[in-house]
Structures are given as C-alpha cells and as structure tokens.
Design an enzyme around this catalytic site. Sequence first.
Site, short mmCIF file in Angstrom:
data_model
loop_
_atom_site.label_atom_id
_atom_site.label_comp_id
_atom_site.label_asym_id
_atom_site.label_seq_id
_atom_site.Cartn_x
_atom_site.Cartn_y
_atom_site.Cartn_z
N ASP A 125 0.85 -1.21 0.00
CA ASP A 125 0.00 0.00 0.00
C ASP A 125 0.88 1.25 0.00
O ASP A 125 0.68 2.18 -0.80
CB ASP A 125 -0.90 0.05 1.25
CG ASP A 125 -1.95 -1.04 1.29
OD1 ASP A 125 -3.13 -0.74 1.09
OD2 ASP A 125 -1.59 -2.21 1.51
N GLU A 143 -5.08 7.65 0.00
CA GLU A 143 -5.54 6.99 1.22
C GLU A 143 -4.50 6.98 2.34
O GLU A 143 -4.85 7.19 3.50
CB GLU A 143 -5.95 5.54 0.91
CG GLU A 143 -6.46 4.82 2.16
CD GLU A 143 -6.91 3.40 1.91
OE1 GLU A 143 -6.72 2.88 0.80
OE2 GLU A 143 -7.46 2.81 2.86
N ASP A 180 -6.10 5.45 -4.65
CA ASP A 180 -6.15 4.35 -3.71
C ASP A 180 -5.01 3.42 -4.13
O ASP A 180 -5.10 2.74 -5.16
CB ASP A 180 -7.51 3.62 -3.79
CG ASP A 180 -7.72 2.72 -2.59
OD1 ASP A 180 -6.72 2.29 -2.00
OD2 ASP A 180 -8.89 2.45 -2.26
N ILE A 195 -3.71 0.64 -2.99
CA ILE A 195 -4.26 -0.72 -3.14
C ILE A 195 -5.69 -0.65 -2.64
O ILE A 195 -5.94 -0.40 -1.46
CB ILE A 195 -3.50 -1.78 -2.31
CG1 ILE A 195 -2.08 -1.96 -2.84
CG2 ILE A 195 -4.25 -3.13 -2.39
CD1 ILE A 195 -1.34 -3.13 -2.22
N ASP A 196 -6.61 -0.82 -3.53
CA ASP A 196 -8.00 -0.91 -3.12
C ASP A 196 -8.30 -2.40 -2.99
O ASP A 196 -7.95 -3.19 -3.87
CB ASP A 196 -8.91 -0.27 -4.18
CG ASP A 196 -10.36 -0.28 -3.74
OD1 ASP A 196 -10.63 -0.02 -2.55
OD2 ASP A 196 -11.23 -0.54 -4.59
N THR A 211 -7.39 -4.08 0.09
CA THR A 211 -6.20 -4.62 0.79
C THR A 211 -6.50 -6.00 1.38
O THR A 211 -5.64 -6.87 1.39
CB THR A 211 -5.73 -3.65 1.90
OG1 THR A 211 -5.56 -2.36 1.31
CG2 THR A 211 -4.41 -4.09 2.49
N HIS A 217 -18.42 -5.03 4.41
CA HIS A 217 -18.38 -3.81 3.60
C HIS A 217 -19.72 -3.47 2.95
O HIS A 217 -19.88 -2.38 2.42
CB HIS A 217 -17.32 -3.93 2.49
CG HIS A 217 -15.92 -3.98 3.03
ND1 HIS A 217 -14.81 -4.06 2.22
CD2 HIS A 217 -15.46 -3.95 4.30
CE1 HIS A 217 -13.72 -4.09 2.97
NE2 HIS A 217 -14.09 -4.03 4.24
N SER A 236 -12.61 -4.96 -4.18
CA SER A 236 -12.02 -3.77 -4.83
C SER A 236 -12.80 -3.23 -6.03
O SER A 236 -13.84 -3.78 -6.42
CB SER A 236 -10.58 -4.05 -5.25
OG SER A 236 -10.54 -4.72 -6.50
N LYS A 275 -14.46 -4.64 -9.47
CA LYS A 275 -15.88 -4.82 -9.80
C LYS A 275 -16.31 -3.83 -10.89
O LYS A 275 -17.06 -4.17 -11.79
CB LYS A 275 -16.75 -4.61 -8.54
CG LYS A 275 -16.63 -5.73 -7.53
CD LYS A 275 -17.61 -5.57 -6.38
CE LYS A 275 -17.17 -4.63 -5.31
NZ LYS A 275 -15.94 -4.98 -4.60
N ARG A 300 -23.70 -1.70 -3.57
CA ARG A 300 -22.84 -1.51 -2.39
C ARG A 300 -23.61 -0.75 -1.32
O ARG A 300 -23.96 0.41 -1.51
CB ARG A 300 -21.60 -0.72 -2.78
CG ARG A 300 -20.62 -0.48 -1.63
CD ARG A 300 -19.48 0.41 -2.03
NE ARG A 300 -18.43 0.38 -1.06
CZ ARG A 300 -17.48 -0.54 -1.01
NH1 ARG A 300 -17.43 -1.48 -1.93
NH2 ARG A 300 -16.57 -0.51 -0.07
N ASP A 318 -12.10 5.41 -3.16
CA ASP A 318 -12.69 4.07 -3.36
C ASP A 318 -13.61 4.02 -4.58
O ASP A 318 -14.09 2.94 -4.94
CB ASP A 318 -13.48 3.63 -2.12
CG ASP A 318 -12.56 3.07 -1.04
OD1 ASP A 318 -11.57 2.41 -1.40
OD2 ASP A 318 -12.82 3.30 0.15
N1 LIG Z 1 -17.11 -1.16 7.00
C1 LIG Z 1 -16.93 -0.83 5.75
N2 LIG Z 1 -17.96 -0.60 4.92
C2 LIG Z 1 -17.78 -0.28 3.63
N3 LIG Z 1 -16.57 -0.15 3.05
C3 LIG Z 1 -15.49 -0.36 3.83
C4 LIG Z 1 -15.60 -0.71 5.20
N4 LIG Z 1 -14.36 -0.87 5.70
C5 LIG Z 1 -13.51 -0.61 4.69
N5 LIG Z 1 -14.20 -0.30 3.56
C6 LIG Z 1 -13.69 0.10 2.27
O1 LIG Z 1 -13.91 -0.92 1.31
C7 LIG Z 1 -12.83 -0.89 0.42
C8 LIG Z 1 -12.74 -2.19 -0.33
O2 LIG Z 1 -13.86 -2.27 -1.14
P1 LIG Z 1 -14.56 -3.66 -1.49
O3 LIG Z 1 -15.45 -3.98 -0.35
O4 LIG Z 1 -15.30 -3.31 -2.73
O5 LIG Z 1 -13.46 -4.65 -1.68
C9 LIG Z 1 -11.65 -0.61 1.32
O6 LIG Z 1 -10.63 -0.06 0.56
P2 LIG Z 1 -9.10 -0.40 0.97
O7 LIG Z 1 -8.90 -1.85 0.79
O8 LIG Z 1 -8.40 0.45 -0.01
O9 LIG Z 1 -8.91 0.05 2.39
C10 LIG Z 1 -12.21 0.36 2.33
O10 LIG Z 1 -12.00 1.71 2.00
MG LIG Z 2 -10.03 1.33 -1.08
MG LIG Z 3 -6.52 1.15 -0.15
MG LIG Z 4 -7.43 0.83 3.35
#
Ligand SMILES: Nc1ncnc2c1ncn2[C@@H]1O[C@H](COP(=O)(O)O)[C@@H](OP(=O)(O)O)[C@H]1O
Ligand SMILES: [Mg+2]
Ligand SMILES: [Mg+2]
Ligand SMILES: [Mg+2]
Length: 396
Positions: free
Chosen positions: A80, A109, A172, A174-175, A177, A272, A296, A299, A313, A325
């Site tokens: 990251d 980020e 971002d 790494i989206d 992570t 998420h 990430s 999608k 989402r 994001d």
């Molecule tokens: N409780 C939560 N609800 C919704 N999104 C969240 C979350 N906690 C983290 N995320 C976000 O969801 C992103 C990942 O998206 P997805 O769910 O589509 O894989 C994360 O990005 P990072 O991995 O860059 O931190 C983070 O920003």
């Molecule tokens: Mg992200």
């Molecule tokens: Mg990230």
């Molecule tokens: Mg993050």
Amino acid sequence: MVNEKLGQGSNLAAAPKSEMRSSGQGDVPSFGTGSSYEDDVAVAIRAVTLASRLCQAVQRKLLSKETQAKADKSPVTVADYGSQALVSWVLQRESLVDRAALRFSMVAEEDSEDLRTEDGSAMLERITQLVNETIAADGSFGPVTLSKDDVLTAIDRGSSPGGPDGRHWVLDPIDGTRGFVRGDQYAVALGLLENGKVVAGVLGCPNLPLASIGPNGAVSSDKSTGCLFAASKGAGTTMHTMDGSLTAQKVHVSDVCDSKWAAFCESYEAAHSKQDLTANIARILGVSAPPIRIDSQCKYGAMARGDAVIYLRFPHAGYREKIWDHAAGSIVITEAGGEVFDAAGKALDFSKGRFLDLEHGIVATNSHLKDAVLAAVQTAIKEEQNVPKGESSSHL
Ligand SMILES: Nc1ncnc2c1ncn2[C@@H]1O[C@H](COP(=O)(O)O)[C@@H](OP(=O)(O)O)[C@H]1O
Ligand SMILES: [Mg+2]
Ligand SMILES: [Mg+2]
Ligand SMILES: [Mg+2]
C-alpha cells in the site's frame, strides 16, 4: 486472434489501431485517444502500471508480517505504501516535466505517520528498497535512487483535502487490501478530479482474468490475468493487458435490458456491504444468477466490460465512503456507457473533499435498467426499515 483472446465472454469491441497502441515490458501502453486528457491518462497508466508491478512482487511473497493494522483496524501493507510512493513520485516527476508542479495536488488513502515511528522504521526500509527495485527493473527512468525521506515525502503528497476547485489526483494505492492479503483481487486506482468532477481514471487490476468472470465466462479456458482499464471524459473506456502484450480494446457495459438476466456484483467482504439487502434487491428484480463477489474496484472494471450488469454496495450504518474508493471506478463505468448513483438516484459528488457525500449506498448499472434497479433499491430499503430489529430482511 488477439481480439478473440481479449474478447472472450466480454463486451469488447476492437478500437481503431491508430487510437490504441500497446508496448512491451519496461514500457507502458499508450492511450492515444485524442481527448484533452490524453497526456494525463498516459502518465496515470505509467504510474499505475509501475505501482501494480510492485504490488505483484509483494503479493507473490505475501509476507504476513508486512501487514500492519491502522487505527480503524483496516490492514495496510508495504505494498500500500510502496504503491502510493511510486504513483506519487511518477505523477510529481511528470508534472515537473510539464512545468505544472505548482498545480500538483493528490488526495490519497495512506500517510506516513506510522512509518515515522521507531516501530515503522524496518517497514520504511523495506518499502524504500521495493520502490527502488521497481524503478530499476522498469529501466525507463534512468539511474534514480529514492532515499527513505524521498519515500516519506512522496507518500505524504497525498494529503490534499481535495474539494470543488482545481485539479486533484485521487489515489487508492491498493483498493481491496483484504483481497490483496488473501491472495485475491485488488486494484491500484487513480482518478483525476477537475473542479469537483472525475475527468479521468485508471484501474490496475493485476489479478483480474482477461476473460469474463461473469456467469457466461466462468467456463473459459483462458486463465490469463492482469487487466488495466483507462477512461477519460468523452473518450470512452479501454481495457489493456497489464503487461502491455495485447492491443487495447474499447469496452462497453452490458446492454441487457431485462433484469431477470442481469448478474450483479458486490463486495467479497460482508462487513463492507449488506448482503441481506442486496439479496432482497436481486429478488425484487428477479435476478437468478448468484452474486459475483470480488474485492475492490475490479468490480467496476469487470462491469465496464459486461461481466456483471449491476453493482450494489450498501455499507453498514455509520460508514462514510471515501472518494478514492470510487473515483477511478466510476468514470471507468460511465465512459463505458453505464451509470453510477446513490439510493436517491443522484450521481456521485466528488467535490466535497476526501469523503463522498451521498444518500446511502452506491449502485451502478446500464441506462436501460437504471429506473428498475433504483425502484428495487428503494423498495428493499423501505422493507429493511420495517423489519423488526434482529430479523434479517432476506426472511421477508
Ligand atoms: N465497514 C466498511 N464498509 C464499507 N466499506 C469499507 C468498510 N471498511 C472498509 N471499507 C472500504 O472498502 C474498500 C474495499 O472495497 P470492497 O469492499 O469493494 O473490496 C476498502 O478499501 P481499501 O482496501 O483500499 O482500504 C475500504 O475503503
Ligand atoms: Mg479502497
Ligand atoms: Mg486502499
Ligand atoms: Mg485501506
């Protein structure tokens, strides 16, 4: 042959060769759309490609000890930080070449706070080494070596508050992570905001199959991975191979207009997005295919080429969406002919700073299905609100 390979199960149409070129290892594909953001997209592709290579190297090793938890318990890895440092360094370097350094602003980020502590010093050492190895392996930047201070400075260039005026890169590094650490999908996501609107975006998706991951693509024998999506205002969306080995292709969202046949995608992580609610939305729409769950902004890329027709989402109460994001992903969808909106049907507003200001939820689909999907979303939300606490809306 080339088009066949890239096109399997996906909504890809060959773009004129003069508009899209690709190049080999150590170099990056050229966008060449003739759009007013052509130079920005070319720099963004260069930055995202380089950062994706660093991420790929780290994911291959997947050293769990290189994962830290941030204050909000989300994971953060050397990749990251390394990815953010590299993207920032490439963007800043190219801005200097353009004499536009004074305009440079980035909303990203990560920040270097934890790396400046005693506990973070070994990690900083490792990140600096990775960044320098990646630059050296690329070979096109000449003999450059970044110091640890250079890396910290590059990471912290992402601290801009963004907002409604001027130009801001939105990163971002790494989206997804959690997907990255699991060995699954993740994206390096870089958008460009101009006066509060997303005008360009590049998504590096190193693990995304070139063949469709939708219900019809699951049987494909092509197991190659590594896609990069690039979009800019008015110029459409293209899909490139990550290694630049195949000609880039224009992509378009699915034109399915009966929701019965529409596959939907959502987060892999149940934390998420409310999977009960999305299951109910799918039920109302008559969707029969199971959800495509991946991490990430991959999608958005997958949907832009027609693997899924709907993206849903719905974070749990209290979560605030951040612009990095969704910035790159949203323009990848809209330039591929799709629409991205919230539960009120409003387009996403990227002009309010580091957070998105929206009415619960993010939805994407094609223009044929927008009204039906929005109506189903609003019905499902109403039903959810009427369910007594403790009961799941999927029991309705
Ligand atoms: N409780 C939560 N609800 C919704 N999104 C969240 C979350 N906690 C983290 N995320 C976000 O969801 C992103 C990942 O998206 P997805 O769910 O589509 O894989 C994360 O990005 P990072 O991995 O860059 O931190 C983070 O920003
Ligand atoms: Mg992200
Ligand atoms: Mg990230
Ligand atoms: Mg993050």
